[in-house]
Design an enzyme around this catalytic site. Sequence first.
Site, PDB file in Angstrom:
ATOM      1  N   TYR A  87       0.731  -1.315  -0.015  1.00 35.52           N
ATOM      2  CA  TYR A  87       0.116  -0.334  -0.595  1.00 35.52           C
ATOM      3  C   TYR A  87       0.873   1.218   0.039  1.00 35.52           C
ATOM      4  CZ  TYR A  87      -4.790  -1.557   0.848  1.00 35.52           C
ATOM      5  OH  TYR A  87      -5.961  -2.345   1.067  1.00 35.52           O
ATOM      6  N   LYS A 118       3.559 -15.238   2.357  1.00 38.61           N
ATOM      7  CA  LYS A 118       3.121 -16.205   0.669  1.00 38.61           C
ATOM      8  C   LYS A 118       4.561 -15.958   0.608  1.00 38.61           C
ATOM      9  CE  LYS A 118       1.351 -17.870  -3.019  1.00 38.61           C
ATOM     10  NZ  LYS A 118       0.949 -18.806  -2.667  1.00 38.61           N
ATOM     11  N   ASP A 150      -3.152 -18.149  -0.221  1.00 36.05           N
ATOM     12  CA  ASP A 150      -4.138 -18.846  -0.828  1.00 36.05           C
ATOM     13  C   ASP A 150      -4.449 -19.735   0.305  1.00 36.05           C
ATOM     14  OD1 ASP A 150      -1.559 -19.906  -0.608  1.00 36.05           O
ATOM     15  OD2 ASP A 150      -1.522 -20.789  -2.960  1.00 36.05           O
ATOM     16  N   ASP A 208      -6.307  -6.832   4.349  1.00 39.55           N
ATOM     17  CA  ASP A 208      -7.475  -6.308   3.983  1.00 39.55           C
ATOM     18  C   ASP A 208      -8.053  -7.214   3.356  1.00 39.55           C
ATOM     19  OD1 ASP A 208      -8.909  -3.914   2.328  1.00 39.55           O
ATOM     20  OD2 ASP A 208      -7.745  -4.088   0.440  1.00 39.55           O
ATOM     21  N   ASP A 245     -12.256  -9.143   4.807  1.00 43.91           N
ATOM     22  CA  ASP A 245     -13.166  -9.103   3.989  1.00 43.91           C
ATOM     23  C   ASP A 245     -14.344 -10.521   3.918  1.00 43.91           C
ATOM     24  OD1 ASP A 245     -13.343  -6.415   3.278  1.00 43.91           O
ATOM     25  OD2 ASP A 245     -13.950  -6.684   1.292  1.00 43.91           O
TER      26      ASP A 245
HETATM   27  C1  IPM Z   1     -10.277  -0.913   4.293  1.00 45.56           C
HETATM   28  C2  IPM Z   1     -10.803  -0.854   2.824  1.00 45.56           C
HETATM   29  C3  IPM Z   1      -9.292   0.765   2.375  1.00 45.56           C
HETATM   30  C4  IPM Z   1      -8.330  -0.695   2.992  1.00 45.56           C
HETATM   31  C5  IPM Z   1      -9.625   1.281   1.626  1.00 45.56           C
HETATM   32  C6  IPM Z   1     -11.129   1.783   1.610  1.00 45.56           C
HETATM   33  C7  IPM Z   1      -8.659   2.596   0.918  1.00 45.56           C
HETATM   34  O1  IPM Z   1     -11.064  -1.383   2.162  1.00 45.56           O
HETATM   35  O2  IPM Z   1      -9.679  -0.689   5.093  1.00 45.56           O
HETATM   36  O3  IPM Z   1     -10.292  -2.567   4.231  1.00 45.56           O
HETATM   37  O4  IPM Z   1      -8.105  -0.748   1.718  1.00 45.56           O
HETATM   38  O5  IPM Z   1      -7.211  -0.882   3.674  1.00 45.56           O
HETATM   39 MG    MG Z   2     -11.222  -3.276   2.713  1.00 50.02          MG
END
Ligand code: IPM
Ligand code: MG
Length: 353
Positions: free
Chosen positions: A142, A188, A220, A244, A248
Site C-alpha cells: 500500500y 506468501k 492462498d 485487507d 473481508d
Molecule cells: C479497508 C478498505 C481500505 C483499505 C480502502 C478503502 C482504502 O478496504 O479499510 O479495508 O484497503 O485499507
Molecule cells: Mg478492505
Amino acid sequence: MNYKIAVIPGDGIGPEIVAASVKVLDAVADKFDHTFDYTEVLAGGAAIDACDTPLPQETIDICKNSDAVLLGALGGPKWDNVPGDKRPEAGLLALRKSLGLYANLRPAILYEELMDSCPLKAEIIGDGLDIMVVRELTGGIYFGEKGRDGENAAWDIMKYSRPEVERIARTAFTIAMKRGKKVTNVDKANVLEVSRFWRSIVEEVAKDFPEVTLNHLYVDNAAMQLVINPKQFDVIVTGNLFGDILSDEASMLTGSIGMLPSASMSDGKFGMYEPIHGSAPDIANQNKANPIATIVSVAMMLRYSLDLNDEADAIEAAVKKTLAQGYRTGDIYSEGMTMVNTVEMGQKIIENL
Ligand code: IPM
Ligand code: MG
C-alpha cells in the site's frame, strides 16, 4: 470524565451510521456520567468536494489533538475519475500513516443470534466463531514505491522493514496472550522474499511469547482454511494487502460485513475506529444501512482508547440483546425477524443499553 473525539462521517452511508453511533455514545455518556466532546472533520470525498483534497491538514491536526477518532466510510463512484493520489481512499491511507496507526485489529465474531446468516454449514461453524485479524496497516504494498511507464507497465513495490514487522508481530502475540494463545502468521513465503523476511521476524518475536503457539499459512491456503475450517483460528497476523482481503472474507463468516468493527492503533492508547465495510453508495441516504459495525467500533474505542471497559461491555450487550429480540437491518434479515432501518436499529440498541 471528559473525552475529545474527532468524528469523520465521510461519504455514502458514512454520515448515517456515524449519526446512529454518536447517539449511542451520548446514551453511554448519560448513563455513566461522561462527557464526549465531538469535533466533526472532513476526509475522503466530502473533503475533496469542500477543500479539493481528500485529507485537509486541519483534519490531521484535530485528530492528533483528540483521544480517539471515529470514522464512517470513505469513497464512492462520484470520485472514480479523480487521479489516484487524490482519491478519497488516498486520504484514508494518508490519515492512517500520519496518525501512525500501524495495527489494524479486525475481530470476526459470529453472534449466536446470527447463526442463520452465516453462509457456512452448521457442522463447520459449530457453536460460533471468534477470530482476531491483526493486519499491518501503514506499510507493505500500500505504501511502497509505485510507478507507471505510460501505457507499457506499472508497479507497486511490497517492502517491509524490520521494525514494521516486529511491532505488528508483537501486537499479535500480546493480543493472543489475552485470548486463545495461538497466532497464525499468513504470508506468501513460498514465493515472496518480503514474506520470507516477514516470517523470520515473526519467529524471532515468538521467542518472547513461549506460551503462544505459532503456525504459518500461505495466504492462498489461509483463504481456503477460513471457509473449510475457520475454527482453527485464534489470532491471524498478516501484512497490509493480505489482511485487507482476508478480513473481508472473515467478516462474511459472521453473517454480514455490516457487523464487523475495527480499531487502528498506534503505540499508545490513541486509535481510530471504523466499520470494516465501505461507503455502500447504492444504499446511501435511504436509512437502510446496518449501523452495528460502527456501534461496536465505538465499543472498541471505549475499551482500547478510553479505558472504559464497563461502558464497552454495555454497548456489546445491548447489541446482542437487540439481535436476540429479533431486530434486523436488511443485510442480516431472515424470515420471522423484525426489519428495522438504520435509525430504528440505533434506537433499539439505546433502549437496551
Ligand atoms: C479497508 C478498505 C481500505 C483499505 C480502502 C478503502 C482504502 O478496504 O479499510 O479495508 O484497503 O485499507
Ligand atoms: Mg478492505
